[in-house]
Scaffold this active site. Structure first.
Site, mmCIF file in Angstrom:
data_model
loop_
_atom_site.group_PDB
_atom_site.id
_atom_site.type_symbol
_atom_site.label_atom_id
_atom_site.label_comp_id
_atom_site.label_asym_id
_atom_site.label_seq_id
_atom_site.Cartn_x
_atom_site.Cartn_y
_atom_site.Cartn_z
ATOM 1 N N ARG A 273 -6.718 -6.310 5.117
ATOM 2 C CA ARG A 273 -7.379 -7.609 5.231
ATOM 3 C C ARG A 273 -8.759 -7.623 4.584
ATOM 4 O O ARG A 273 -9.422 -8.659 4.558
ATOM 5 C CB ARG A 273 -7.457 -8.027 6.700
ATOM 6 C CG ARG A 273 -8.100 -7.018 7.624
ATOM 7 C CD ARG A 273 -7.835 -7.388 9.074
ATOM 8 N NE ARG A 273 -8.333 -6.408 10.026
ATOM 9 C CZ ARG A 273 -7.669 -5.304 10.377
ATOM 10 N NH1 ARG A 273 -6.491 -5.038 9.829
ATOM 11 N NH2 ARG A 273 -8.171 -4.467 11.277
ATOM 12 N N LYS B 203 0.829 -1.209 0.000
ATOM 13 C CA LYS B 203 0.000 0.000 0.000
ATOM 14 C C LYS B 203 0.862 1.257 0.000
ATOM 15 O O LYS B 203 0.621 2.192 -0.767
ATOM 16 C CB LYS B 203 -0.939 -0.017 1.200
ATOM 17 C CG LYS B 203 -2.030 1.030 1.155
ATOM 18 C CD LYS B 203 -3.063 0.775 2.235
ATOM 19 C CE LYS B 203 -4.252 1.721 2.076
ATOM 20 N NZ LYS B 203 -5.315 1.435 3.065
ATOM 21 N N GLU C 69 -6.804 -9.962 13.718
ATOM 22 C CA GLU C 69 -6.228 -8.637 13.548
ATOM 23 C C GLU C 69 -7.301 -7.563 13.702
ATOM 24 O O GLU C 69 -7.029 -6.452 14.146
ATOM 25 C CB GLU C 69 -5.546 -8.520 12.182
ATOM 26 C CG GLU C 69 -4.677 -7.286 12.028
ATOM 27 C CD GLU C 69 -3.784 -7.356 10.797
ATOM 28 O OE1 GLU C 69 -2.710 -7.995 10.872
ATOM 29 O OE2 GLU C 69 -4.169 -6.780 9.756
ATOM 30 N N LYS D 253 6.612 -4.079 14.189
ATOM 31 C CA LYS D 253 7.474 -3.585 13.103
ATOM 32 C C LYS D 253 8.494 -2.583 13.637
ATOM 33 O O LYS D 253 9.676 -2.618 13.261
ATOM 34 C CB LYS D 253 6.614 -2.923 12.028
ATOM 35 C CG LYS D 253 5.724 -3.875 11.245
ATOM 36 C CD LYS D 253 4.895 -3.095 10.234
ATOM 37 C CE LYS D 253 3.981 -4.001 9.437
ATOM 38 N NZ LYS D 253 3.161 -3.230 8.473
ATOM 39 N N GLU E 236 9.182 -6.344 4.565
ATOM 40 C CA GLU E 236 9.346 -7.674 3.982
ATOM 41 C C GLU E 236 9.112 -7.652 2.471
ATOM 42 O O GLU E 236 9.854 -8.273 1.691
ATOM 43 C CB GLU E 236 8.384 -8.669 4.634
ATOM 44 C CG GLU E 236 8.576 -8.849 6.123
ATOM 45 C CD GLU E 236 7.662 -7.957 6.946
ATOM 46 O OE1 GLU E 236 7.359 -8.331 8.082
ATOM 47 O OE2 GLU E 236 7.264 -6.877 6.437
#
Length: 538
Positions: A277, A215, A362, A503, A221
């Site tokens: 998601r 995004k 989540e 993160k 990653e």
């Protein structure tokens, strides 16, 4: 039947607290009777608790939920603001309050124009992106878009993580039977070098096309894996000036993607109001469109749209996503269950539990409510599972005889018309039998080691077939269940600050591992310090 009313904002919190307290009290005794007793005393039970939702049938009758308790659950949904949440989502309002944005994924599959509150109509933008996806994927599928050396594309490598990978991976595998015969779809999500080494063995540089989905074009990653793939392509003889023929991108940051070497024609936008998601229906679904074609992708959207319409218009007592959420809430209060197993009796749906783990955990794994106050009630249940019949030979022992009660969703696929194969009969028979066995148990043996208590709750979701349309409906069903449960618990189902924390911490530790000369922070916990020191010595 629910009165379905919308309370003024100032009254909602108090009404919610009072309603939840009353519901907790009822749950202490309401879940005491057995499911078989409920069937005996409630002749209308099956009809009341079997819900039709597009191409899906949802059977909640084997839950340990008396029909008499439905009124209190409906009243709680009203008090918590479920209807208001539903209406605000479909109106494109800012319901993700901590990130100050809408959660407007329903607009990605809408047939009628939809308007983002305060920002105008978005349907034309959605349709324009879909049309570009159709044209570009058709060019790859029919061989018009080729690699730098003129070779036809044979392998698609989807690079992304989380919502950018789980949905496309699930759907590509689930719909493999209608995939392009000459295109292979691969996924690279994990940063572990072994993941890249494994997929690289089956790829050829000149016939591989990589889709980078990020995004913000800053997901650590994803960008690291994309950089590794770019270096591999160059080492394999692809001139840097021709790399754009081997890459496509899905992002809100076209500037960063262009700097990476992609072409405008192969860049597809993501709207800010699409959460990761909930993003399969957007350009994130490009690997799936490449696999199954634009027409089948439209069917996926149509299946989700049919559930959107059901969810938006059905009264709560016949509303399948809302009822799934209420059952989940009831089980957490009445049975103390903190997990929900999802068992698809379809090898093609084997990744469904992993997809639902992100979607539900989540979304609803939160410890504060929308006002920032600490909650004193359970929120995000742990979602887990494996496909049947494999799962029967691993953890089903604990489901049948373990002391903790773990509710189960059985997902079954109706067979195609005509005679069933022996394997098909066995598969369906086992799915039905496990729900029956959890319900009835086994009380006939004198040996306590053989007895099973039964009275274990389950839901059965039946797809009329495994098609793009029914799969789209199934995923939308769980999306709306997740959002509904969030509203009924007064939490924000659309942020994920816990993910962001991990993160941030990883960036600091990564710097310490990369440079042994850096001093370890004095406030670092002793265990982490010791492990970093040990790794540095190696």
């Amino acid at each position: 039947m629910s009165a379905e009313r919308v309370l003024p904002d100032g009254e909602v919190r108090t009404a919610f607290q009072e309603s939840l307290a009353a519901l907790r009290e009822r749950a202490r005794t309401g879940g005491a009777c057995t499911i078989m007793e409920l069937f005996a005393r409630e002749p209308e039970r099956l009809a009341r608790l079997t819900l039709e939702c597009g191409p899906l049938s949802v059977d909640l009758s084997r839950q340990r939920l008396p029909l008499a308790e439905l009124a209190s659950l409906f009243a709680h949904a009203d008090a918590a603001g479920w209807q208001a949440g539903r209406e605000r989502m479909f109106a494109g309002e800012t319901i993700n309050i901590t990130e100050h944005r809408a959660a407007f994924h329903v607009a990605l599959r809408a047939s009628n124009p939809m308007t983002l509150a305060g920002d105008g109509e978005v349907t034309s933008e959605v349709r324009e992106t879909l049309q570009r996806m159709r044209e570009w994927s058709a060019a790859v599928r029919d061989g018009r878009h080729r690699g730098a050396g003129g070779e036809r594309i044979t392998d698609i490598l989807a690079i992304g993580i989380g919502g950018s990978a789980l949905g496309p991976k699930l759907t590509c595998e689930a719909l493999a039977s209608c995939a392009h015969p000459d295109l292979r779809i691969h996924f690279l999500a994990n940063i572990d070098p072994a993941a890249w080494q494994s997929v690289r063995q089956v790829l050829k540089c000149r016939s591989t096309l990589a889709i980078i989905s990020s995004k913000t074009w800053s997901t650590a990653e994803t960008i690291a894996n994309a950089t590794t793939v770019r270096e591999w392509l160059i080492a394999g003889g692809i001139p840097p000036a021709e790399l754009h023929r081997h890459f496509a991108g899905v992002t809100t940051r076209a500037d960063r993607a262009l700097e990476f070497g992609l072409a405008h024609s192969a860049l597809f936008p993501l709207a800010d109001w699409v959460g990761g998601r909930y993003s399969l229906w957007s350009a994130i679904g490009l690997p799936l469109m490449l696999a199954i074609g634009a027409d089948a992708f439209d069917e996926l959207l149509a299946g989700a749209r049919s559930v959107d319409e059901h969810f938006r218009t059905a009264p709560i007592e016949r509303n399948a996503p809302a009822m799934l959420a209420l059952v989940s809430l009831w089980n957490s209060l009445a049975l103390g269950s903190q997990t929900e197993a999802v068992i698809p009796y379809s090898a093609a749906l084997r990744r469904l539990p992993a997809y639902l783990q992100q979607l539900q955990m989540e979304s609803n794994g939160k410890s504060v409510d929308i006002d920032g106050a600490t909650v004193d009630y359970p929120t995000g249940a742990v979602i887990w599972g494996e496909p049947g019949t494999d799962a029967q030979h691993s953890f089903f022992q604990a489901l049948h005889q373990g002391p903790a009660i773990q509710p189960v969703d059985f997902v079954l696929v109706a067979p195609a018309p005509g005679p069933l194969s022996q394997a098909g009969v066995m598969l369906l028979a086992n799915g039905l039998a496990q729900a029956e066995a959890l319900l009835r148990g086994d009380h006939e043996s004198d040996d306590p080691h053989r007895r099973c208590p039964g009275n274990r709750p389950s839901t059965t979701i039946l797809l009329d077939a495994l098609t793009p349309r029914s799969l789209g409906a199934l995923l939308a069903l769980y999306e709306h269940k997740t959002a509904s449960l969030g509203w009924m618990l007064r939490i924000n189902s659309f942020d994920q600050w816990g993910v962001e924390l991990g993160k941030r911490v990883a960036l600091g530790i990564g710097a310490l591992l990369a440079d042994p000369a850096l001093a370890l922070p004095a406030d670092m916990d002793p265990s982490t310090s010791a492990l970093i020191a040990r790794l540095r010595r190696r």
